[in-house]
Design a protein around this motif. Sequence first.
Motif, PDB file in Angstrom:
ATOM      1  N   PRO A  17      50.075  16.520 -57.688  1.00  0.00           N
ATOM      2  CA  PRO A  17      50.641  17.445 -56.692  1.00  0.00           C
ATOM      3  C   PRO A  17      51.429  18.600 -57.312  1.00  0.00           C
ATOM      4  N   ARG A  20      48.959  21.231 -58.348  1.00  0.00           N
ATOM      5  CA  ARG A  20      48.432  21.868 -57.140  1.00  0.00           C
ATOM      6  C   ARG A  20      49.447  22.868 -56.578  1.00  0.00           C
ATOM      7  N   GLU A  21      50.723  22.488 -56.548  1.00  0.00           N
ATOM      8  CA  GLU A  21      51.786  23.387 -56.072  1.00  0.00           C
ATOM      9  C   GLU A  21      51.877  24.644 -56.923  1.00  0.00           C
ATOM     10  N   GLU A  22      51.867  24.455 -58.246  1.00  0.00           N
ATOM     11  CA  GLU A  22      51.982  25.594 -59.167  1.00  0.00           C
ATOM     12  C   GLU A  22      50.836  26.576 -58.954  1.00  0.00           C
ATOM     13  N   SER A  24      48.864  26.854 -56.371  1.00  0.00           N
ATOM     14  CA  SER A  24      48.868  27.388 -55.011  1.00  0.00           C
ATOM     15  C   SER A  24      49.813  28.578 -54.870  1.00  0.00           C
ATOM     16  N   SER A  64      46.500  27.699 -51.450  1.00  0.00           N
ATOM     17  CA  SER A  64      46.734  26.331 -51.000  1.00  0.00           C
ATOM     18  C   SER A  64      45.879  25.967 -49.801  1.00  0.00           C
TER      19      SER A  64
END
Length: 69
Positions: A17, A20-22, A24, A64
């Motif tokens: 996660p 994915r955050e970075e 996004s 995202s």
Amino acid sequence: MAKEQVAKLFRDAKANPALREELSAAPNVDAFIEMAKERGYDFTVEEWQEMTGFSVEEVEGKLSEIPGL
């Protein structure tokens, strides 16, 4: 091969996660590709589009929102 790099990124982003955050947070496709390269994933915008089926226009929104990321 670049296609394998795209597939690896999708698998890694799904499992991590924080990654994915970075990714996004990228403001555009070029920044996304550069961020991915900084993290060891080597592919071009064209190779990414070929593997994901997204056009540049489709990814102008938030990354995202892209399935798999």
